[in-house]
Every structure is written in C-alpha cells, then in structure tokens.
Design an enzyme around this catalytic site. Sequence first.
Site, PDB file in Angstrom:
ATOM      1  CG  ASN A  64      -7.251  10.868   8.762  1.00 34.62           C
ATOM      2  OD1 ASN A  64      -7.649  11.628   9.645  1.00 34.62           O
ATOM      3  ND2 ASN A  64      -6.219  10.071   8.920  1.00 34.62           N
ATOM      4  NE  ARG A  99      -9.352  14.000   1.651  1.00 28.48           N
ATOM      5  CZ  ARG A  99      -9.359  12.687   1.408  1.00 28.48           C
ATOM      6  NH1 ARG A  99     -10.181  12.186   0.499  1.00 28.48           N
ATOM      7  NH2 ARG A  99      -8.580  11.880   2.077  1.00 28.48           N
ATOM      8  CG  ASP A 138      -7.212  12.821  15.901  1.00 26.05           C
ATOM      9  OD1 ASP A 138      -8.277  12.387  16.403  1.00 26.05           O
ATOM     10  OD2 ASP A 138      -6.153  12.179  15.908  1.00 26.05           O
ATOM     11  CG  ASN A 145      -1.957   1.030   1.241  1.00 26.06           C
ATOM     12  OD1 ASN A 145      -1.860   2.003   0.477  1.00 26.06           O
ATOM     13  ND2 ASN A 145      -2.947   0.879   2.084  1.00 26.06           N
ATOM     14  CD  GLU A 168     -12.526  -0.071  12.002  1.00 30.06           C
ATOM     15  OE1 GLU A 168     -11.626  -0.409  12.791  1.00 30.06           O
ATOM     16  OE2 GLU A 168     -12.378  -0.078  10.765  1.00 30.06           O
ATOM     17  CG  ASN A 169     -11.689   3.202  17.008  1.00 31.50           C
ATOM     18  OD1 ASN A 169     -11.560   2.173  17.654  1.00 31.50           O
ATOM     19  ND2 ASN A 169     -11.017   3.442  15.895  1.00 31.50           N
ATOM     20  N   GLY A 201     -11.501   4.557  11.102  1.00 33.72           N
ATOM     21  CA  GLY A 201     -11.149   5.142  12.402  1.00 33.72           C
ATOM     22  C   GLY A 201     -12.311   5.665  13.230  1.00 33.72           C
ATOM     23  CB  VAL A 202     -14.712   8.460  12.751  1.00 29.33           C
ATOM     24  CG1 VAL A 202     -15.910   9.028  13.492  1.00 29.33           C
ATOM     25  CG2 VAL A 202     -13.605   9.502  12.641  1.00 29.33           C
ATOM     26  CG  HIS A 249     -12.605   5.298   1.056  1.00 29.34           C
ATOM     27  ND1 HIS A 249     -13.360   6.369   1.474  1.00 29.34           N
ATOM     28  CD2 HIS A 249     -11.348   5.574   1.415  1.00 29.34           C
ATOM     29  CE1 HIS A 249     -12.578   7.261   2.058  1.00 29.34           C
ATOM     30  NE2 HIS A 249     -11.341   6.808   2.033  1.00 29.34           N
ATOM     31  CG  HIS A 286     -14.100   4.128   4.690  1.00 26.01           C
ATOM     32  ND1 HIS A 286     -13.347   2.975   4.654  1.00 26.01           N
ATOM     33  CD2 HIS A 286     -13.220   5.137   4.880  1.00 26.01           C
ATOM     34  CE1 HIS A 286     -12.075   3.273   4.825  1.00 26.01           C
ATOM     35  NE2 HIS A 286     -11.973   4.594   4.952  1.00 26.01           N
ATOM     36  NE  ARG A 293      -5.975   2.211  -1.064  1.00 24.14           N
ATOM     37  CZ  ARG A 293      -5.867   3.385  -0.455  1.00 24.14           C
ATOM     38  NH1 ARG A 293      -4.841   3.641   0.310  1.00 24.14           N
ATOM     39  NH2 ARG A 293      -6.798   4.289  -0.591  1.00 24.14           N
ATOM     40  CD  GLU A 308      -8.730   0.356   3.050  1.00 25.10           C
ATOM     41  OE1 GLU A 308      -8.000   0.476   4.068  1.00 25.10           O
ATOM     42  OE2 GLU A 308      -9.124   1.327   2.393  1.00 25.10           O
ATOM     43  CE  LYS A 352      -0.049   2.727   6.655  1.00 28.43           C
ATOM     44  NZ  LYS A 352      -1.395   3.240   6.572  1.00 28.43           N
TER      45      LYS A 352
END
Length: 386
Positions: free
Chosen positions: A200, A230, A272, A7, A322-323, A319-320, A171, A197, A82, A372, A14
């Site tokens: 960020n 964005r 964040d 990725n 799931e958490n 991130g948002v 995505h 999804h 990816r 992913e 990554k």
Amino acid sequence: MKVLVCNAGSSTLKLSLFEAEEERLLADGLIDWTAKPARLGLRRPGQAELRAELTVGQHADAISRILDELQTIAPIHAVGHRVVHGGDRYSAAARITPEVKRAIDELAELAPLHNPPSLGCITAFENALPGVPQVAAFDTAFHATLSAAARTYPVPRSWTRDLGIRRYGFHGLSHSYCAGRAAAMIGRTNVRLIIAHLGNGASVSAVREGVCVDTSMGFTPLEGLMMGTRSGSVDPGVLIYMLREKGLDGDRLDRALNHESGLLGVSGVSSDMRQVLAAAPDNPDARLAVDIYVHRIRQTIGAMAATLGGVDGLVFTAGVGENSAEIRERVCANLDFLGLALDRSANRERRPDADIAAPASKARILVIATREDLTIVRETRKLIGL
Ligand code: ADP
C-alpha cells in the site's frame, strides 16, 4: 528463546510469537481497534482460531488479555517492537530504556500516526511482563547509512540544521530483510541491489554490499513512488499553488496527498492494485493510474542504478511486488540495458522466493516474500544476547 514481535499500527496491533532460534512462528494475534467493539483474534498452527470481542477498548486491557493467551503457549523471553521513526538518533535497533522511550515520544511529531501506538504498547508490556527485555527496531534505521548528498534536501541550511528536515527513508525492516535474502539467493555479499517494496505504501532502495546508499521515501513516507492513496513526489510548487491560490490549509493538503491521491486518486476506482488492474481494460482513468505507477517505478530503478553504478539484482517484494506478474513484467520491459532480462514464464509461474530472470540475464530479478517480523526477531536476539 521465545520472542514476541509487536507491530502497532494506527488501527491494528499485530503480535507474533516466535521460537527465535528456529525462526518458527508459534502463534499470531491481531487486535483490530477500528471494529466496534474492538476485536481480538489468535491463530496457532494446527488449532482453531480463537476470536473474542473486547468489551474495553483500551490498549493495556486488550494486550494483557492476548498475553494471557500467548503465555499459555510458551513463556515470553523478549519483546521486539516495530517503531516507525527513529529520527537521526538510531542507526540500529535499541534496547528499550527510559531514554529510548523518551526519544520515541519526541519523534512522534514526525510520525504522529505510528510512534504513539508503539509507545503505548511498550508501556503496556512493561506492566504486563515486568522484567522482560524489550527492543525497538526502527523502520528508519536501515537508511541511516545514506551519504550527506543522498539524505540532504537542497533547502535553507537552517531547515536541515535546526529542524531535522532531511531524508530518513522508511520500510527499512523490509528492505533490510530483502537485502540479506537476495544476497543469500545470489550467493555472494558484494552485490548491488535495487529493492522495490510495493505494498500500500511503496519505496525503492539501493543497497551496496548490504549497506543502504539511497532510498525513495524521504522526510515522510509520502515521497517517491505513487502508492495506494499517496501521491508520492509532486512538484512542491503545486503545494504552494494550492495553499496560496486555492485556499487549502495544511490538514486539507495532508488529506489530499496522503489519502485521496495515488492509485485511488487517479483511477477513481480503488487504492487496491487488483481492482485497478481489473478495471483498466475498460476504464481509461484506471489505465492511466497503472501507467503512472509503472512509469515511476521504472524511473526510480534508473535513478538507483545510477547511484549504484550498475545492478546485480532487482528485488520485488510486498503485496504488489510479490503477487502481480503483470506489474513486474511491465516494470522490467526493455531493461536489458541495465542487464535485467525477465523470463516471462518464470515470472508468471514461480512463487516467492524465486529468481525470475532469464538464464542469460546479466543481473538477477528476484521475487522475495518480505519478512519484517524476522528482521525484528533477529535484531531482538542480537541485542538481548540470547
Ligand atoms: P501493506 O503496505 O499495507 O503491508 P501489502 O504489502 O499487503 O500492504 O500490499 C497491499 C497491496 O498489494 C494492495 O494494493 C493489493 O491490491 C496488492 N496486491 C495483493 N495481491 C495482489 C495481486 N495478486 N495482484 C496485484 N496486486 C496485489
């Protein structure tokens, strides 16, 4: 079979090595090009992390260094990349050939920050692992099924016909994974899903029987929801005004809408969500940022429900999603008319993957940890035939 997932972002690379049949992670590596000097890290379950500083900042050298380490764990049979933009040429993953490389290169105009590093990695792997097959999994491919009405902007025909201006959606690797996982959790494939999804970057898609029928991101990943930095959708008239009357040029407009807007731009605190939520009780700008964020997700869920003609499952991921129990609770408030009723304590207590709908809710509300990387492993296996 061992599949290496690659990725390549604009600032990091990554790498994750998988035992593909078992979908088991053997090791993951990260190269951070923005650190000075560039840094490499490698983690293997049960072993101390290996860290190294790179004296040379070039992709190929860093990649061969990390590959040497990974190859000591297991021989690599295939590499899956990816790739952000597949344009309208790719409606599925593709095995890398010179023609596919050429297409990724040509599409760099549409994804200048993402397609070039992917292409650089593909070439580096060709040299470092000669003969090992490679696959490109496109973030746009899952949305290739949009109808003409859903994908076409009402702009002059020549823009659509000659310039490729249309909704592509992004995505896709995450939306595709979540669509499959949600259908498995619900226990049937003929489901109408709305997938949010929220990372960020953020996008919502509408999926019917595994096929994507609508999505909030468009020609670029700037359209749709409010995001970390964005803006998401704004009246295009604002852009004309800023260009014509306020003297902004294209670069300045790009910076404003891609990097200085969204949660950061409205709150003045951070991009964040954790920090914006923490500031909200005492800071009206942070509070407004969260209010807009939630308002737009709810609006988009309503639009997707209309496209689908109803909903069997709402998925929160990234991130948002799931958490943040708080954001999920606010998004789901008073959605009973869509058959979506949240169980507030399940929402606060359960960890993903979980169903957080009230038992009596007509439709399910699911929190899914997006993978992913697994979509790429699966697509790679399918194409390589191993
Ligand atoms: P990316 O799109 O870069 O992959 P992620 O999916 O990791 O990003 O999402 C990053 C976002 O998730 C950040 O805005 C971060 O604040 C948010 N986030 C992570 N954990 C939480 C949490 N517990 N509560 C609220 N937001 C969170």
